[in-house]
Design an enzyme around this catalytic site. Structure first.
Site, short mmCIF file in Angstrom:
data_model
loop_
_atom_site.label_atom_id
_atom_site.label_comp_id
_atom_site.label_asym_id
_atom_site.label_seq_id
_atom_site.Cartn_x
_atom_site.Cartn_y
_atom_site.Cartn_z
N GLY A 80 7.24 5.07 9.19
CA GLY A 80 8.60 5.42 9.57
C GLY A 80 9.39 5.98 8.39
O GLY A 80 9.16 5.60 7.24
N ARG A 144 1.60 8.16 11.28
CA ARG A 144 1.13 6.77 11.28
C ARG A 144 -0.40 6.66 11.39
O ARG A 144 -0.91 5.61 11.75
CB ARG A 144 1.78 5.99 12.43
CG ARG A 144 3.27 5.74 12.26
CD ARG A 144 3.74 4.63 13.18
NE ARG A 144 5.19 4.45 13.13
CZ ARG A 144 5.82 3.70 12.23
NH1 ARG A 144 5.14 3.07 11.32
NH2 ARG A 144 7.14 3.58 12.26
N ASP A 175 1.58 -1.87 6.05
CA ASP A 175 0.32 -1.36 6.60
C ASP A 175 -0.22 -0.20 5.76
O ASP A 175 -1.42 -0.14 5.46
CB ASP A 175 0.51 -0.88 8.05
CG ASP A 175 0.67 -2.05 9.02
OD1 ASP A 175 0.09 -3.12 8.75
OD2 ASP A 175 1.38 -1.90 10.03
N LYS A 201 7.90 1.35 0.64
CA LYS A 201 8.89 1.97 1.52
C LYS A 201 9.04 1.19 2.80
O LYS A 201 8.04 0.66 3.29
CB LYS A 201 8.42 3.39 1.84
CG LYS A 201 9.19 4.09 2.90
CD LYS A 201 8.32 4.62 4.05
CE LYS A 201 7.74 3.55 4.93
NZ LYS A 201 7.13 4.01 6.17
N THR A 202 10.17 1.04 3.34
CA THR A 202 10.46 0.69 4.73
C THR A 202 11.89 0.21 4.82
O THR A 202 12.33 -0.63 4.03
CB THR A 202 9.52 -0.38 5.36
OG1 THR A 202 10.00 -0.64 6.70
CG2 THR A 202 9.43 -1.71 4.64
N ASP A 204 12.83 -1.64 6.97
CA ASP A 204 12.79 -3.01 7.51
C ASP A 204 13.00 -4.08 6.44
O ASP A 204 13.33 -5.22 6.76
CB ASP A 204 11.44 -3.27 8.21
CG ASP A 204 11.27 -2.44 9.47
OD1 ASP A 204 12.18 -1.65 9.78
OD2 ASP A 204 10.24 -2.58 10.13
P1 FBP Z 1 7.80 1.49 8.80
O1 FBP Z 1 7.47 0.02 8.74
O2 FBP Z 1 6.63 2.35 8.93
O3 FBP Z 1 8.67 1.87 7.64
O4 FBP Z 1 8.68 1.76 10.09
C1 FBP Z 1 9.75 0.97 10.39
C2 FBP Z 1 10.41 1.30 11.70
O5 FBP Z 1 11.58 2.07 11.49
C3 FBP Z 1 10.74 0.04 12.49
O6 FBP Z 1 12.00 -0.46 12.13
C4 FBP Z 1 10.63 0.49 13.91
O7 FBP Z 1 10.23 -0.56 14.76
C5 FBP Z 1 9.54 1.53 13.86
O8 FBP Z 1 9.57 2.06 12.56
C6 FBP Z 1 9.74 2.62 14.87
O9 FBP Z 1 8.62 3.43 14.86
P2 FBP Z 1 8.59 4.95 15.32
O10 FBP Z 1 9.24 5.74 14.25
O11 FBP Z 1 7.14 5.28 15.39
O12 FBP Z 1 9.34 5.05 16.58
#
Ligand code: FBP
Length: 548
Positions: A80, A144, A175, A201-202, A204
């Site tokens: 993400g 991803r 991941d 990175k994230t 979250d």
């Molecule tokens: P990462 O852990 O890859 O940084 O992604 C976080 C996130 O933004 C989450 O908060 C959310 O659940 C998910 O990605 C959404 O995924 P997508 O961008 O595939 O809709």
């Protein structure tokens, strides 16, 4: 008309700050041998070449301390989006160019898949300059794709050799950094001469531990959501007629919800980790919100704000158990042969009696989402579950019953919001701009010292940037075994909200007053110029964690 905004123009001129140790040549000070956080024997045997390496701290040194200066580098954005990714890349670019101007940086396109499919661009000074201090991952795109098969690693080495790439930087969450570690181990075992470095990175905020203070993007994303929540609170306190149910991103951990609550002081904020620890059911949560609504209504306040973490549903113990059961069913060979239109029935028929009862008690949309879709890492796509609507509907029903009993005297009208994508590509705050640039620049120094299987880390981040500490942590140190897609796999342990940690404790001590009274805080938008307490403050989470 210009194709970039005035803010972009002004921000392009911003020179991000670096920790003092990175301003000249570095010397790597190595600590003791490290161990993984769990399943030590298993992790050690899975990563014989990259297990046990020491933590590295950089101090000012001389040119001979880290002798490798000539290398081409590849970079991948994975998972993400998170504000500041472009600055990691520009920091990396400036870092390798400062070692040798002939070094080249190649960006693999649309995530790890770009490495496997040999899709890349050379990142020239002109391209880099266009993206300095901007939000987004659009410089090379993200994806991803999970890098875990030998075949993918072998396809990768073909293009790495062709481009003369000696080091690869994977910018990703838990991941993706797990994948970085697996790749580092594979290339080390094969003696391919390619180093792999990860960057945390994230948005979250769940990629943190004793060594990583924060994942990048968390600061900007939380500030962006908090601005919006503050605006909603002001609207809510002006019209006094709605309860706003606001879901915020954060796939599992509730760090974003908690940080936004600390910044905006809503009436209610749910914390998934607490729900799990107290073994609460959906009904318990609904009852808690309904009681708070009724108490405010009794004072004539028929309005309020509720923050809901995206991952809540997965933390309700009965649902968590159900998801584990569903994951096992979906990972089975037979499940893969079932057509999509028959999958829901297939899943239902294979659940235990207990699982089936929970499954059938859920609204159809939620049940369907839990049963069908997984991302490439095997995660439930919680961002697609409308928990905010589910809860407000259930609260509405509960209040109707309470009204009949004479326990609710007011009105209840709900509005719904989901803040996730709104914050992931925001222009990085000053903190994220500096932090990300430092992470990228620091990665170049880890390569220069010959490290592989390390994560770039910058610490002491509540101090001014000059006092930040730079170094590297072996990724194996953060690993344990967890069940993914029905099998135990080595993964980086996710950091959940700690219920005995200072951020939660602060929230817990204040939440009853925030529920009853109207104590909203309006943080406003991210500022880049002005007083330091407005422009340069890190998150409340980090400040409380570091006792500031
Ligand atoms: P990462 O852990 O890859 O940084 O992604 C976080 C996130 O933004 C989450 O908060 C959310 O659940 C998910 O990605 C959404 O995924 P997508 O961008 O595939 O809709």
């Amino acid at each position: 008309m210009s194709s970039i905004s005035n803010l972009q123009k002004a921000r392009a001129a911003y020179q991000p700050k670096l920790p003092k140790a990175l301003l000249g040549p570095v010397k790597a000070i190595e600590g003791e041998k490290t161990e993984s956080v769990g399943n030590r024997d298993e992790i050690k045997s899975l990563f014989p070449n990259t297990y046990g390496m020491p933590v590295v701290d950089f101090v000012s040194g001389s040119a001979s301390d880290c002798p490798q200066t000539r290398f081409n580098v590849g970079v991948i954005l994975s998972g993400g989006q998170a504000p500041g990714g472009h600055n990691v890349i520009s920091g990396l670019f400036d870092g390798i160019k400062s070692l040798d101007n002939d070094n080249k940086l190649y960006g693999f396109l649309m995530g790890p898949g770009g490495l496997v499919d040999h899709k890349y661009i050379e990142l020239t000074p002109e391209i880099i300059d266009t993206y300095r201090n901007t939000g987004g991952f659009d410089i090379i795109g993200s994806g991803r794709t999970k890098l875990e098969e030998t075949d993918q690693f072998e396809k990768g080495i073909v293009i790495l050799r062709e481009l003369g790439i000696k080091a690869l930087v994977i910018i990703g969450g838990d991941d993706s950094n797990t994948n970085a570690c697996v790749l580092a181990e594979y290339y080390a075992a094969k003696k391919y001469g390619v180093q792999v470095i990860g960057c945390p990175k994230t948005i979250d905020g769940d990629l943190k531990n004793g060594q990583i203070e924060a994942s990048f993007g968390f600061d900007t994303a939380c500030k962006t959501y908090s601005e919006l929540i503050g605006n909603i609170e002001r609207d809510c306190n002006s019209a006094r007629k709605y309860w706003h149910f606001i879901k915020v991103m954060g796939r599992s951990a509730s760090h974003i919800a908690l940080e936004c609550a600390l910044q905006t002081q809503p009436n209610i904020c749910l914390i998934s980790e607490e729900v799990e620890a107290k073994a609460q059911s959906l009904d318990d949560i609904v009852g808690y919100i309904a009681e708070a609504v009724a108490a405010r209504a009794a004072k004539g306040d028929n309005f309020g704000t509720v923050i809901i973490p995206e991952g809540l549903i997965e933390f309700i113990p009965a649902i968590k158990k159900l998801i584990a059961e569903l994951n096992d069913i979906l990972a089975g060979e037979e499940a893969k042969t079932v057509s999509r239109d028959k999958q829901l029935d297939y899943v239902k028929n294979n659940l235990s009696a207990e699982g089936k009862a929970v499954f059938e008690s859920l609204p159809e949309g939620v049940a369907r989402q839990l049963a069908l879709d997984r991302d490439p890492h095997g995660n439930v796509q919680v961002s697609l579950i409308e928990t905010e609507k589910l809860l407000s509907e259930m609260v509405g029903k509960k209040l109707a019953a309470m009204k009949a009993e004479g326990r609710f005297v007011g009105k209840f009208s709900a509005q719904h919001h989901f803040f996730g994508y709104e914050g992931r590509c925001a222009a990085p705050s000053n903190f994220d701009a500096d932090y990300c640039y430092s992470l990228g620049f620091n990665a170049s120094r880890l390569m220069s010292c010959g490290k592989t299987g390390y994560m770039s880390v910058i610490r002491n981040t509540t101090a001014p940037a000059e006092e930040w500490l730079a170094g590297g942590v072996p990724i194996t140190m953060m690993m344990n075994l967890e069940k993914r897609a029905g099998k135990f796999k080595p993964v980086i342990r996710k950091a959940l909200v700690e219920l005995d940690g200072a951020p939660f404790k602060y929230f817990e001590a204040h939440r009853d007053r925030w529920a009853e009274e109207t104590c909203y805080l309006y943080p406003g938008s991210i500022q880049y110029w002005g007083p330091s307490e407005v422009c340069d403050q890190t998150t409340k989470t980090l400040q409380l964690e570091q006792g500031k």
